[in-house]
Design a protein around this motif. Structure first.
Motif, PDB file in Angstrom:
ATOM      1  N   ILE A 275      99.187 -29.535  -3.744  1.00  0.00           N
ATOM      2  CA  ILE A 275     100.342 -30.368  -4.099  1.00  0.00           C
ATOM      3  C   ILE A 275     100.156 -30.993  -5.490  1.00  0.00           C
ATOM      4  CG2 ILE A 275     101.634 -32.458  -3.419  1.00  0.00           C
ATOM      5  CD1 ILE A 275     102.147 -29.980  -1.629  1.00  0.00           C
TER       6      ILE A 275
ATOM      7  N   VAL B 249     100.681 -23.862   1.044  1.00  0.00           N
ATOM      8  CA  VAL B 249     101.887 -24.323   0.350  1.00  0.00           C
ATOM      9  C   VAL B 249     102.966 -23.243   0.264  1.00  0.00           C
ATOM     10  CG1 VAL B 249     101.144 -23.928  -2.076  1.00  0.00           C
ATOM     11  CG2 VAL B 249     102.861 -25.625  -1.576  1.00  0.00           C
TER      12      VAL B 249
ATOM     13  N   LYS C 114     103.894 -31.955   4.849  1.00  0.00           N
ATOM     14  CA  LYS C 114     105.067 -31.842   3.968  1.00  0.00           C
ATOM     15  C   LYS C 114     106.357 -32.172   4.705  1.00  0.00           C
ATOM     16  CE  LYS C 114     106.594 -27.974   1.800  1.00  0.00           C
ATOM     17  NZ  LYS C 114     106.546 -26.939   0.769  1.00  0.00           N
TER      18      LYS C 114
ATOM     19  N   ASN D 252     103.765 -25.082   4.896  1.00  0.00           N
ATOM     20  CA  ASN D 252     102.754 -26.083   5.256  1.00  0.00           C
ATOM     21  C   ASN D 252     102.852 -26.396   6.742  1.00  0.00           C
ATOM     22  OD1 ASN D 252     103.343 -26.901   2.171  1.00  0.00           O
ATOM     23  ND2 ASN D 252     101.314 -27.616   2.766  1.00  0.00           N
TER      24      ASN D 252
ATOM     25  N   ALA E 277      97.611 -29.408   2.834  1.00  0.00           N
ATOM     26  CA  ALA E 277      97.523 -29.344   1.364  1.00  0.00           C
ATOM     27  C   ALA E 277      96.072 -29.145   0.930  1.00  0.00           C
ATOM     28  CB  ALA E 277      98.063 -30.620   0.739  1.00  0.00           C
TER      29      ALA E 277
END
Ligand code: FAD
Length: 490
Positions: free
Chosen positions: A329, A202, A210, A206, A197
């Motif tokens: 995030i 993303v 995640k 990831n 992150a």
């Protein structure tokens, strides 16, 4: 080509498909899960970051497709992110084992109870808020960042500025849970573990941190030994046979998207979890080919969950901007849902471009005033979407008012640098509806007119749920599968 018989088949490995897989496998029922995308974990390949896009960046495209990052050339590959382009709206989707969970922002938001009741008057809200939402959040490993970390972390300046300015403009801000492991992120910050992150990962996947579905529901389902996952299996259409079983026509593809094998899988029980657009396409196409009987409710009550993107430029431009480095995030939201005239929810979104762009990005979630409709055109072999500016006019109005209030209190201008006119009416991350629970299906996802064909995914939610949708999709899948397994698999 090959012809195979299976007991239970699930099409699609997103939220709906993963819940269905786990709950069936737990009961010792062997399941075959068909997924058109790659099994990234098995492939051993890494996901690419936003500023260095590689294989995972797009589904069979030669240029990147992420919003604001579409300048890069790509090798055609079965990447994790896809985009469907219609005249007035672009819909982003995840492809691969784990579906949307691979590419999404991980925001795990439980909808407002009052709105849930309004959208699903036939469901027992008390039961959902005491049982299915907690269950979904728990299985998905939803967690909340510590305030202490957010206060100091240089990667969350964009959020601190976003919340501060919202408050100054009189809005209420809220902390938003996420499935990204914030304890991992704290270690990333201290450089004790590899960064994800905090390294611009993303929307192309990831590599760490995640808790996507491959690390939660699908991992548990695989551990039972009852789950067979067939990656790169693209379902073309479905036929109902005279004995009421189903034949699934499949192209097995390579990573260039070329068909390398043609397969037919026959099954008695079929669960369709190809996501809102995927399930709609398969049902409407099979119906148009006169292979699958279906009533005319399929395709109705479609919506973009009120998605409307906007932003502000020149945010604190002379006092430090929104930060060079940004975590991918999101953790903050603006809750303006109780406003009678202009209800909306806003995600304070990161813009991890690696430069201090002094820009705030917002993904608004509005109510719907008018539903869209989805059809299939056999001649062009494409989905058609009845959706235009008339569906988003009130969202634009909300965005205008929101920006005006923010700019008046804090300075800044409408984000002309990000969007034409500063408004992204055509950005959709949350397509919902079209196969609505209790309308096109019974109250548990059994498709009208069919005994052994189920729909379990975002298409069950009638176009809007007021917040980011995957927690609701998961909770509804849990609720439907509980009943289906008890009654239809006994
Ligand atoms: P999906 O997750 O879309 O899964 C469907 C699967 O079926 C896919 O893997 C697809 O490849 C497969 N499939 C489709 N057609 C076929 C076929 N013909 N043959 C074989 N396989 C097929 N939601 C949130 O709640 N919070 C967020 O922070 C958030 N951020 C997002 C950010 C982005 C960039 C995007 C794109 C979405 C985001 N979403 C977010 C939305 C969320 O990811 C989706 O609502 C969710 O994934 C939908 O779940 P689903 O089970 O309906 O289907």
């Amino acid at each position: 080509f090959e012809m195979i018989d299976k007991n239970v088949v699930i099409i699609g490995s997103g939220y709906g498909g993963s819940v269905a897989a786990l709950r069936l496998c737990e009961k010792n029922i062997p399941v075959t899960l068909l997924e058109m995308g790659l099994d990234w974990e098995k492939s051993g390949q890494k996901f690419s970051s936003m500023i260095n896009p590689g294989h995972s960046a797009a589904w069979l495209k030669t240029k990147t497709i992420a919003p604001f990052f579409n300048l890069f050339s790509l090798e055609k590959y079965t990447g994790a992110l896809d985009r469907l382009d219609f005249e007035h709206i672009k819909i982003w989707l995840g492809r691969g084992v784990g579906g949307g969970s691979l590419v999404n922002g991980g925001m795990a938001v439980t909808p407002k109870k009052e709105y849930f009741k309004e959208i699903f008057p036939n469901l027992d809200a008390e039961q959902f808020y005491s049982k299915y939402f907690p269950l979904a959040n728990n299985e998905l490993k939803s967690n909340v960042a510590s305030e202490e970390f957010l206060k100091d972390c240089s990667f969350y300046k964009f959020n601190r500025v976003g919340e501060e300015e919202a408050k100054k403009a009189g809005f209420k801000t809220v902390r938003v849970p996420n499935v990204y492991d914030f304890k991992y992120m704290e270690k990333e910050y201290k450089e004790e573990v590899p960064r994800s992150a905090l390294a611009g990962e993303v929307i192309y996947g990831n590599n760490h941190g995640k808790n996507s579905l491959d690390k939660t529901y699908l991992k548990k389902a695989s551990a039972t030994g009852k789950l067979e996952i067939l990656e790169l299996h693209q379902v073309n259409h479905i036929t109902q046979n005279p004995d009421k079983s189903y034949s699934i026509d499949i192209s097995v593809i390579n990573t260039k998207g070329e068909e390398i094998q043609h397969k037919i899988i026959n099954t008695k029980k079929l669960i369709l979890s190809a996501g809102t657009m995927g399930s709609l396409e398969l049902l409407l196409k099979s119906k148009a080919m006169k292979q699958l009987p279906m009533d005319d409710k399929i395709g109705k009550d479609w919506g973009n969950n009120g998605n409307f993107m906007t932003g502000r430029n020149w945010v604190k431009a002379f006092s430090g901007g929104t930060g060079f480095q940004q975590s991918t995030i999101p953790v903050g939201g603006i809750d303006h849902w109780e406003d009678k005239d202009r209800p909306f929810f806003v995600e304070i979104a990161p813009l991890p471009m690696g430069l201090n762009v002094a820009t705030s990005l917002y993904l608004m979630v509005n109510k719907l005033k008018k539903y869209g409709e989805v059809n299939y055109d056999l001649a062009t072999q494409k989905l058609q979407l009845n959706w235009d500016q008339s569906h988003t006019a009130h969202m634009k109005d909300n965005a205008k008012n929101f920006l005006r209030t923010m700019n008046k209190a804090n300075g800044g201008t409408r984000a002309h640098l990000l969007f034409h006119n500063g408004f992204g009416a055509d950005v959709c991350y949350h397509p919902l509806g079209g196969i609505v629970l209790g309308k096109a299906t019974d109250n548990f996802g059994r498709l009208n007119g069919h005994k052994n064909l189920y729909v379990i995914d975002g298409s069950l939610i009638p176009g809007t749920i007021g917040v980011n949708p995957f927690v609701t999709i998961t909770a509804i899948a849990e609720y439907c599968m509980e009943e289906i397994i008890e009654k239809d698999f006994a």
